[in-house]
Design a protein around this motif. Structure first.
Motif, PDB file in Angstrom:
ATOM      1  N   ALA A  24       7.003  11.854  -3.839  1.00 56.70           N
ATOM      2  CA  ALA A  24       7.028  12.272  -5.242  1.00 56.70           C
ATOM      3  C   ALA A  24       5.625  12.652  -5.705  1.00 56.70           C
ATOM      4  O   ALA A  24       5.443  13.564  -6.504  1.00 56.70           O
ATOM      5  N   CYS A  25       4.657  11.957  -5.170  1.00 56.77           N
ATOM      6  CA  CYS A  25       3.289  12.204  -5.629  1.00 56.77           C
ATOM      7  C   CYS A  25       2.832  13.614  -5.271  1.00 56.77           C
ATOM      8  O   CYS A  25       2.196  14.292  -6.069  1.00 56.77           O
ATOM      9  N   ILE A  26       3.183  14.037  -4.070  1.00 56.04           N
ATOM     10  CA  ILE A  26       2.791  15.392  -3.672  1.00 56.04           C
ATOM     11  C   ILE A  26       3.522  16.399  -4.545  1.00 56.04           C
ATOM     12  O   ILE A  26       2.978  17.395  -4.994  1.00 56.04           O
ATOM     13  N   ALA A  38       0.873  -1.180   0.000  1.00 59.53           N
ATOM     14  CA  ALA A  38       0.000   0.000   0.000  1.00 59.53           C
ATOM     15  C   ALA A  38       0.900   1.217   0.000  1.00 59.53           C
ATOM     16  O   ALA A  38       2.129   1.091  -0.016  1.00 59.53           O
ATOM     17  N   CYS A  39       0.292   2.375   0.006  1.00 62.19           N
ATOM     18  CA  CYS A  39       1.066   3.619   0.035  1.00 62.19           C
ATOM     19  C   CYS A  39       2.016   3.616   1.214  1.00 62.19           C
ATOM     20  O   CYS A  39       1.670   3.220   2.315  1.00 62.19           O
ATOM     21  N   MET A  40       3.250   4.056   0.969  1.00 62.23           N
ATOM     22  CA  MET A  40       4.258   4.067   2.020  1.00 62.23           C
ATOM     23  C   MET A  40       4.268   5.387   2.792  1.00 62.23           C
ATOM     24  O   MET A  40       4.968   5.534   3.767  1.00 62.23           O
ATOM     25  N   HIS A  41       3.542   6.346   2.308  1.00 59.31           N
ATOM     26  CA  HIS A  41       3.471   7.655   2.974  1.00 59.31           C
ATOM     27  C   HIS A  41       4.870   8.253   3.173  1.00 59.31           C
ATOM     28  O   HIS A  41       5.335   8.481   4.288  1.00 59.31           O
ATOM     29  N   CYS A  42       5.497   8.493   2.017  1.00 66.34           N
ATOM     30  CA  CYS A  42       6.862   9.024   2.004  1.00 66.34           C
ATOM     31  C   CYS A  42       6.900  10.434   2.570  1.00 66.34           C
ATOM     32  O   CYS A  42       5.972  11.217   2.384  1.00 66.34           O
ATOM     33  N   THR A  43       8.018  10.745   3.197  1.00 63.22           N
ATOM     34  CA  THR A  43       8.231  12.126   3.607  1.00 63.22           C
ATOM     35  C   THR A  43       8.543  12.979   2.374  1.00 63.22           C
ATOM     36  O   THR A  43       7.928  14.027   2.167  1.00 63.22           O
ATOM     37  N   SER A  53       1.436  11.627   7.147  1.00 67.58           N
ATOM     38  CA  SER A  53       0.909  10.750   6.112  1.00 67.58           C
ATOM     39  C   SER A  53       0.554  11.569   4.875  1.00 67.58           C
ATOM     40  O   SER A  53       0.496  12.789   4.924  1.00 67.58           O
ATOM     41  N   VAL A  54       0.324  10.863   3.779  1.00 70.81           N
ATOM     42  CA  VAL A  54      -0.008  11.529   2.526  1.00 70.81           C
ATOM     43  C   VAL A  54      -1.454  11.219   2.192  1.00 70.81           C
ATOM     44  O   VAL A  54      -1.802  10.075   1.919  1.00 70.81           O
ATOM     45  N   ALA A  55      -2.275  12.233   2.278  1.00 70.27           N
ATOM     46  CA  ALA A  55      -3.701  12.024   2.061  1.00 70.27           C
ATOM     47  C   ALA A  55      -4.114  12.644   0.743  1.00 70.27           C
ATOM     48  O   ALA A  55      -3.326  13.331   0.079  1.00 70.27           O
ATOM     49  N   ALA A  73      -6.844   7.058  -6.699  1.00 63.62           N
ATOM     50  CA  ALA A  73      -7.193   6.554  -5.381  1.00 63.62           C
ATOM     51  C   ALA A  73      -5.982   5.868  -4.782  1.00 63.62           C
ATOM     52  O   ALA A  73      -5.190   5.260  -5.503  1.00 63.62           O
ATOM     53  N   LYS A  74      -5.850   6.026  -3.503  1.00 64.55           N
ATOM     54  CA  LYS A  74      -4.785   5.310  -2.791  1.00 64.55           C
ATOM     55  C   LYS A  74      -5.058   5.394  -1.296  1.00 64.55           C
ATOM     56  O   LYS A  74      -5.905   6.171  -0.849  1.00 64.55           O
ATOM     57  N   CYS A  75      -4.329   4.586  -0.565  1.00 66.53           N
ATOM     58  CA  CYS A  75      -4.420   4.587   0.903  1.00 66.53           C
ATOM     59  C   CYS A  75      -4.111   5.978   1.429  1.00 66.53           C
ATOM     60  O   CYS A  75      -3.155   6.619   1.004  1.00 66.53           O
ATOM     61  N   ALA A 124       4.950   9.133 -11.056  1.00 66.78           N
ATOM     62  CA  ALA A 124       6.001   9.643 -10.181  1.00 66.78           C
ATOM     63  C   ALA A 124       6.301   8.696  -9.018  1.00 66.78           C
ATOM     64  O   ALA A 124       7.440   8.608  -8.562  1.00 66.78           O
ATOM     65  N   CYS A 125       5.281   7.994  -8.528  1.00 65.87           N
ATOM     66  CA  CYS A 125       5.431   7.223  -7.289  1.00 65.87           C
ATOM     67  C   CYS A 125       6.466   6.112  -7.431  1.00 65.87           C
ATOM     68  O   CYS A 125       6.346   5.258  -8.302  1.00 65.87           O
ATOM     69  N   PRO A 126       7.479   6.100  -6.606  1.00 66.63           N
ATOM     70  CA  PRO A 126       8.491   5.048  -6.723  1.00 66.63           C
ATOM     71  C   PRO A 126       7.972   3.675  -6.293  1.00 66.63           C
ATOM     72  O   PRO A 126       8.614   2.665  -6.544  1.00 66.63           O
ATOM     73  N   PHE A 127       6.834   3.639  -5.637  1.00 68.56           N
ATOM     74  CA  PHE A 127       6.287   2.354  -5.179  1.00 68.56           C
ATOM     75  C   PHE A 127       5.095   1.895  -6.022  1.00 68.56           C
ATOM     76  O   PHE A 127       4.441   0.928  -5.683  1.00 68.56           O
ATOM     77  N   ASP A 128       4.814   2.621  -7.079  1.00 73.11           N
ATOM     78  CA  ASP A 128       3.710   2.243  -7.967  1.00 73.11           C
ATOM     79  C   ASP A 128       2.397   2.082  -7.208  1.00 73.11           C
ATOM     80  O   ASP A 128       1.755   1.042  -7.247  1.00 73.11           O
TER      81      ASP A 128
END
Ligand code: HEM
Ligand code: SF4
Ligand code: SF4
Lengths: 223, 264, 824
Positions: free
Chosen positions: B82-84, B74-79, B99-101, B132-134, B116-120
């Motif tokens: 990249a998505c933000i 699931a989303c890793m909620h990076c600090t 977290s990244v909401a 949509a994502k966690c 952009a997301c490195p975790f797809d």
């Protein structure tokens, strides 16, 4: 801005159409692009009913931009797309006399190297923008490794095109008075032409192809 | 407000998928028709209606022993998310918990976060034209509850708490486990707010980047070209202005002065 | 469970065998994980590497149906290495009892115990030597060759690691690793627990599987202690409760026996069923049998009917009549039933050899299907391929409420009776089962009152006080709270017991106060104390753990008497009362009283009262003469198996099982195929986390169906390579009784085994699926269409129609199949 007798025809109707077509779509693209690029410009979407519509306007304007670009390249690549050496180099060396006083600005053809650079930038990066933009529009249809690169390329295009456009607007308006007339009416004053594109003026006159307002056309304008 | 971390300890996960179900339930995500493709893993991947799933993976070593790895994806909620960074609308945002909401109303469906997301992680929903994502159950954690998956996890494989405490717990657990066990998440993208305790080396796991980072493309785009655009455009404007003042307009007039009233 | 879920946390070694708790009892893993965090190893023994195995410290594969060999080897290992908890074994088990010298064991008697006549044992030699007063002779030194301990040693001498490994297919090193790890819990103060489920019970030696483990637990002193016990993981949230309440044919509520025809009077019945002992110090709790029976009869018929009459009203079996599942459906198949209530069940999918069950249903005149959703049973007449016009059965569907739409109690595996509340209203016309039953009762009563009939009074005079009554004495809404009170029981008249006056109409506080003179009622003596004048104990929600071993004694209520760990009297040293495990004491003597859990059976330390008070002799049975198939577990092959002989004895299969393939209809549904080259692979059925039972509830739940949408068969990579199967392709799984289509999951989690010098492959298949929720059928107007279709039918179409001789549970965990590419 109605042309007066004695003015020289520098652009024909189709050229002007393509120019404005390109210019308007380009400006819309820039403005809507800005709206997406910077959160602080997100408000540009408000009059369109939200950022989503802004994006749609951008994307569809992009579709309109592409043919304009195509015609523009077709029309101008010969005159504005190739540098003539060594004159152009000389001109570049003195920056066309725009930045410091130069007694003798090397003569240029219809388009000086600055304008050529602008044309080339728009042409090359415009193609890039169209290609990358289309891919970005439908990013899930291609491998993400490729799609990923479209974004920085698109941004690079913006980085190049946007400032050029600004310069272009400046020089086309208050920077070089009399220029705008060319692209509104198709005619420029002789003195404007002498200053701006003496080479072209001479050539046209020699070939007898110059069209002068109010006079019988010497020969069919190029087109 | 302290940053929060969701810790997932693979050594305690049984692959029961209570979390996967709880996620669907809390977020009211509909089920879709699936088929068995020769694995327990289903749906096969993250989807716009599947924000997290347990990946099942078998691993055999030379001496005939087999391992069955479960990984909650699931989303890793990076600090450094990249998505933000790429999100043009500000729909993706960092919460006060780190977290990244996602503000669904703002999302314009441009899918930039997806590449952009490195975790797809982010997934596009063509019906709503949004991604949509966690969101680490923002609606829950903001009311002092743990995320739904954590609540549902029976084994304690999932826990939720203050960042420092969770990081410390993860490292303590890794020490306890020894071997190839490792903490995954605190060393890259500025530290993630979903932290893994992995029993195997990261490269063993399917679909798990070994050294995830904000893609170069995103950096070039957002950290270089974007500010440069502003700089260049600003520079050009300023330059023109100065040019006009110091240099003045080019004198294109002559004796004929036909367009004298011009100066457009 | 002798212990309870939370208690697993106290274990020093957790053995999961015959179960896959990670998948099927996921919550239990909370406690398994806690035990592991404290250093307890988890051992997983399973033919298939499961989700439990994935977490286990030791995984050992074994061939389905060979658990007794595996466990017998462990018994031998314990005895050979003298790893027993000696004081425990001597004080608390019958190890020292001297057995009849005529008793013979399989090793010396062609693989059977003495007394086998045809397929039944005459158990007369399975007895003890006694003195003139009938007191059992014992040898506390455990050296007499006829003492239980010596016999045990002799019996399992044959179970060497080599032989065991050859039978089970478990590599010897794995076998020994398991033995070594688990038997460490024989040290006083250490506890090992066993988590078992259907992987042990669903065999023709099902009961003996569990007996074998019980023996191990006794030898290691693991019964009655925290973190120990023999723990059945029930397959359904309320199986324990329904068993307590007489789910099975041979018991009444509270494990009282169903009356048989030869016991004409209550007195005869009581005499027959009340065990006696000559052991001077044994409490023999079942001596109170008649009190519980009297109270039960009072609960059924109240004060208006004499106890004797009430006894007469009870239905009686013929002597020796077996009414277990397989027999019932065999009778139905043979046309001996006219009607069936399929209430909250789906026999068309859950019944072994489901083709037989499905055909049996066509023999009925009527059937009532009470369920939350339509299922394969209710719709059996329109299964694809059947012609409904040729089926005579009239089927009624009564939609009932699901568990969250009604109030009531459930009793979990740990014997906790917990009250649940209604969360939402029932949809449509669905009603709680209690209301359906009430309505049914009134209709039946009216009919009997009007038309009479044999034993009409048995129905018309039943009490039915399960709610607020109107002027006519009728209730309109069934209220489970009333049932809970009746189950606990009332004083029906003022009664002075031990100088205390108990007023008529008050609830009986404990089963110790139940009377045999008809002055008390109790619907289930084991539940007496669950509803006291203080209120419904099952509603309690105290979550403080005063015991520090996770007893949570104020949470809900636990039978008997809120005792959380039964046999806890054995958790202390018999002489001193000091707990074996001082860290996790279940009870301890404070000089005057026992503290901790509700003490089980113990008197003051040193008093010498043996604590297994439910056994007549007061001690736990290592030698267990009560079972149909032998006092010690002996390995027999499953009815269907891949090898030609039993490597331990000339007796191939359990000699006492009921064989339909020999005496039955002789049709394909009863057929068997052992060592048959057409069906070369061992197969076992099992469950997945996402589905429940036959999937009647879960297949309709889109989120669950999405995660496990299709029937699959797990096939080892090596076998798949041999057969040329690709992962994910559709294959046919066939037994001699039927076939199902399934998706092949090719996996390294099944490995070929070396058994009796041969390579044996095993495959496995979950049994949750059924044709009703597939898209291969017609949906007509009014049919609910699943949001997510599943595919595949019940794996029980493959399983054999054969059962354990003690319980009749079918052997669904070991049978033979073939797997073929579709269309071959
Ligand atoms: C002169 C030409 C153009 C300019 C100056 C321009 C400018 C921009 C800018 C500044 C952005 C925002 C990038 C960011 O967020 O950093 C953008 C995004 C985008 N542009 Fe263009 N663009 C041009 C042409 C086009 C064309 C021809 C297309 C294709 C039809 C296109 C499609 C897009 C798309 C799909 C995006 C992605 C953003 C989104 O979907 O929200 N653009 N453009
Ligand atoms: S994992 Fe992907 S979607 Fe989640 S925060 Fe990181 S970049 Fe964003
Ligand atoms: S709920 Fe917990 S144990 Fe179950 S799959 Fe999720 S993380 Fe693993």
């Amino acid at each position: 801005m109605i042309p007066k007798k004695g003015m020289i025809k520098s652009t024909d109707a189709f050229e002007r159409l393509v120019h404005w077509w390109l210019a308007i779509t380009c400006i819309i693209l820039i403005l809507t692009g800005l709206g997406m690029m910077f959160h602080s410009f997100n408000f540009l979407g408000t009059p369109l009913g939200g950022l989503k519509n802004l994006k749609l306007v951008h994307n569809f304007t992009g579709l309109l931009f592409a043919p304009a670009l195509f015609f523009a390249i077709l029309i101008w690549w010969r005159e504005a797309g190739v540098f003539k050496m060594p004159e152009d180099l000389e001109w570049i060396k003195v920056a066309g006399g725009y930045l410091w006083h130069v007694d003798d600005v090397p003569e240029t053809g219809k388009y000086n190297p600055g304008q050529k650079a602008f044309f080339l930038a728009v042409a090359i990066f415009g193609i890039l923008m169209v290609a990358s933009g289309l891919i970005m529009w439908f990013p899930l249809s291609l491998p993400s490794g490729l799609v990923q690169w479209m974004y920085p390329l698109h941004a690079l295009g913006m980085l190049v095109i946007f400032p050029f456009v600004l310069v272009h607007i400046y020089l086309g308006t208050i920077g070089v008075p009399g220029s705008a007339r060319a692209i509104f009416t198709g005619y420029v004053t002789r003195s404007w032409a002498e200053k701006q594109c003496p080479g072209w003026l001479k050539e046209m006159e020699e070939e007898g192809r110059l069209e002068i307002y109010g006079e019988e056309k010497e020969e069919a304008a190029h087109g | 407000m302290a940053e929060k971390i969701k810790l997932y300890d693979t050594s305690k996960c049984t692959g029961c998928r209570a979390c996967q179900l709880a996620c669907k339930q809390w977020n009211a995500l509909p089920a879709g028709q699936t088929y068995n493709a020769g694995t327990y893993q289903n749906p096969p991947d993250l989807q716009s209606n599947t924000w997290m799933l347990i990946r099942f993976q078998e691993m055999s070593n030379g001496n005939g022993d087999v391992k069955w790895l479960f990984r909650k994806d699931a989303c890793m909620h990076c600090t450094d998310a990249a998505c933000i960074k790429v999100c043009p609308s500000g729909a993706l945002f960092r919460t006060k918990y780190g977290s990244v909401a996602l503000d669904r109303d703002k999302c314009i469906g441009c899918k930039e976060c997806i590449s952009a997301c490195p975790f797809d992680v982010p997934r596009y929903d063509p019906v709503t034209d949004k991604i949509a994502k966690c969101d680490l159950c923002f609606s829950r954690i903001d009311r002092g509850m743990e995320p739904a998956c954590v609540k549902a996890c029976p084994t304690g494989a999932l826990s939720f708490g203050d960042k420092d405490e969770m990081i410390a717990r993860a490292h303590a657990r890794v020490k306890e486990l020894g071997g190839d066990a490792n903490v995954y998440g605190d060393q890259f993208v500025g530290g993630t707010h979903m932290l893994y305790v992995l029993t195997e080396k990261p490269d063993v796991y399917d679909e798990l980047p070994e050294r995830p980072r904000v893609p170069l493309t995103v950096i070039a785009w957002k950290d270089w070209f974007k500010p440069l655009t502003l700089l260049a455009a600003g520079g050009v404007l300023a330059g023109s202005f100065i040019h006009y003042l110091t240099h003045g307009p080019k004198d294109t007039s002559g004796d004929d002065q036909a367009g004298g009233e011009g100066g457009e | 469970m002798t212990n309870h879920w939370n208690d697993i946390e106290n274990s020093d070694c957790v053995l999961a065998m015959g179960s896959n708790p990670a998948s099927n009892h996921p919550i239990s893993f909370k406690y398994v994980t806690k035990a592991m965090e404290k250093g307890a190893p988890l051992i997983s023994v399973d033919p298939r590497f499961t989700q439990t195995s994935a977490r286990a410290n030791i995984y050992a594969p074994l061939r389905s149906g060979t658990d007794i060999a595996f466990l017998g080897g462990m018994i031998k290992y314990i005895l050979d290495n003298n790893l027993i908890h000696e004081k425990y074994v001597k004080a608390y088990t019958n190890a020292s009892f001297l057995v009849n010298p005529d008793f013979k064991m399989p090793g010396e008697n062609n693989g059977v115990f003495s007394g086998l006549v045809e397929n039944k044992y005459d158990k007369s030699t399975w007895s003890y030597q006694t003195d003139a007063d009938g007191v059992i002779l014992k040898d506390p030194t455990l050296s007499d060759p006829n003492c239980v301990y010596r016999l045990l040693k002799k019996h399992y001498k044959r179970y060497t690691p080599e032989v065991v490994s050859n039978i089970t297919g478990t590599p010897k090193d794995k076998l020994l690793a398991v033995y070594e790890a688990y038997t460490k819990t024989g040290k006083p103060g250490k506890a090992g627990t066993i988590m078992y489920a259907m992987g042990w019970t669903q065999h023709t030696v099902g009961v003996q599987n569990i007996r074998a483990m019980s023996i191990i637990q006794l030898l290691l002193g693991n019964m009655g202690v925290a973190g120990g016990g023999v723990n059945a993981l029930r397959g359904e949230s309320n199986v324990q409760g329904s068993t307590d309440m007489a789910l099975l044919f041979h018991i009444l509520p509270g494990y009282l026996k169903t009356p048989v025809a030869s016991l004409q009077t209550l007195e005869e019945y009581n005499k027959k069923n009340t065990p006696a002992t000559n052991e001077p110090k044994s409490l023999n709790w079942w001596k109170n049998y008649s009190k519980y029976m009297a109270s039960l009869l009072r609960a059924h018929y109240g004060m208006n009917v004499t106890l004797e009459e009430a006894y007469n009203y009870l239905p009686k079996r013929d002597d020796g009549q077996d009414c277990s599942w397989l027999t019932l459906f065999d009778s139905m198949y043979k046309g001996k039933f006219s009607g069936l209530f399929a209430w909250g069940m789906n026999p068309a999918c859950s019944g072994a050899s489901s083709h037989k069950v499905r055909q049996a249903l066509t023999q009925l005149d009527w059937m009532v299907n009470v369920n939350v959703y339509d299922n394969e049973t209710g719709s059996f007449w329109r299964e694809p391929g059947l012609d409904p016009s040729k089926i005579k059965t009239e089927v009624f569907m009564l939609p009932c409420s699901s568990f969250m739409e009604k109030e009531g109690s459930i009793t979990n595996s740990g014997r906790w009776m917990q009250w649940r509340y209604k969360a939402v209203d029932s949809p449509g016309v669905a009603m709680p089962d209690g209301d359906i039953m009430t309505e049914l009762f009134y209709r039946l009563k009216e009919r009997y009152e009007k038309d009479g009939g044999p034993l009409a009074d048995a129905v018309t005079r039943l009490t039915w006080d399960y709610g607020v009554k109107d002027g006519a004495g009728r209730i309109h809404h069934f209220d489970p709270d009333y049932v809970a009170r009746e189950v606990n029981g009332y004083f029906l008249e003022d009664k002075v017991i031990g100088g205390v006056l108990y007023k008529k109409g008050t609830l009986v506080p404990s089963f110790g106060l139940l009377q045999d003179d008809g002055s008390t009622s109790s619907g289930n003596w084991l539940y007496c104390n669950s509803y006291t004048e203080k209120g419904n104990m099952a509603k309690r929600r105290g979550n403080e753990d005063k015991s520090h071993i996770g007893l949570y004694s104020d949470w809900a209520w636990c039978w008997p008497l809120n005792r959380r760990i039964i046999y806890n009297g054995a958790s202390v040293d018999p002489d001193t009362g000091v707990p074996w495990d001082k860290k996790n004491p279940v009870i301890r003597w404070d000089g005057a009283r026992w503290k901790g859990d509700v003490p089980d059976g113990v008197a003051a330390p040193g008093a010498g009262r043996p604590p297994f008070i439910m056994k007549p002799d007061g001690v736990a049975n290592i030698f267990g003469p009560g079972l149909a198939d032998g006092p010690f577990p002996e390995h027999y092959e499953p009815l269907e198996c891949p090898i030609e002989e039993n490597l331990l004895s000339p007796q191939f299969i359990n000699p006492t099982i009921v064989r339909w393939d020999e005496v039955g209809t002789g049709t394909s549904v009863d057929a068997r195929a052992t060592c048959d080259p057409r069906f070369p692979f061992v197969c076992s059925t099992y469950r997945v986390s996402e589905h429940w039972q036959t999937g009647v509830l879960t297949r309709w739940a889109p989120w669950l169906a999405e995660m496990q949408p299709e029937l699959f068969v797990e096939i080892g990579s090596e076998l798949a390579r041999l057969k040329g199967f690709k992962n994910g392709e559709h294959v046919m799984v066939k037994s001699v009784r039927g076939e199902v289509e399934a998706v092949a999951i090719v996996t390294d989690r099944y490995k070929p085994m070396k058994v009796a010098g041969m390579t044996v492959h095993q495959v496995g298949i979950p049994w949750h699926y059924g044709w009703v929720t597939t898209n291969m059928r017609k949906y007509v107007h009014g049919d609910k269409v699943p949001e997510v279709f599943t595919s595949g039918d019940s794996a029980n179409l493959l399983t054999p129609f054969i059962g354990d001789p003690n319980t009749g549970i079918p052997e669904s965990k070991a049978f033979m199949v073939n797997v073929e590419r579709k269309g071959v």
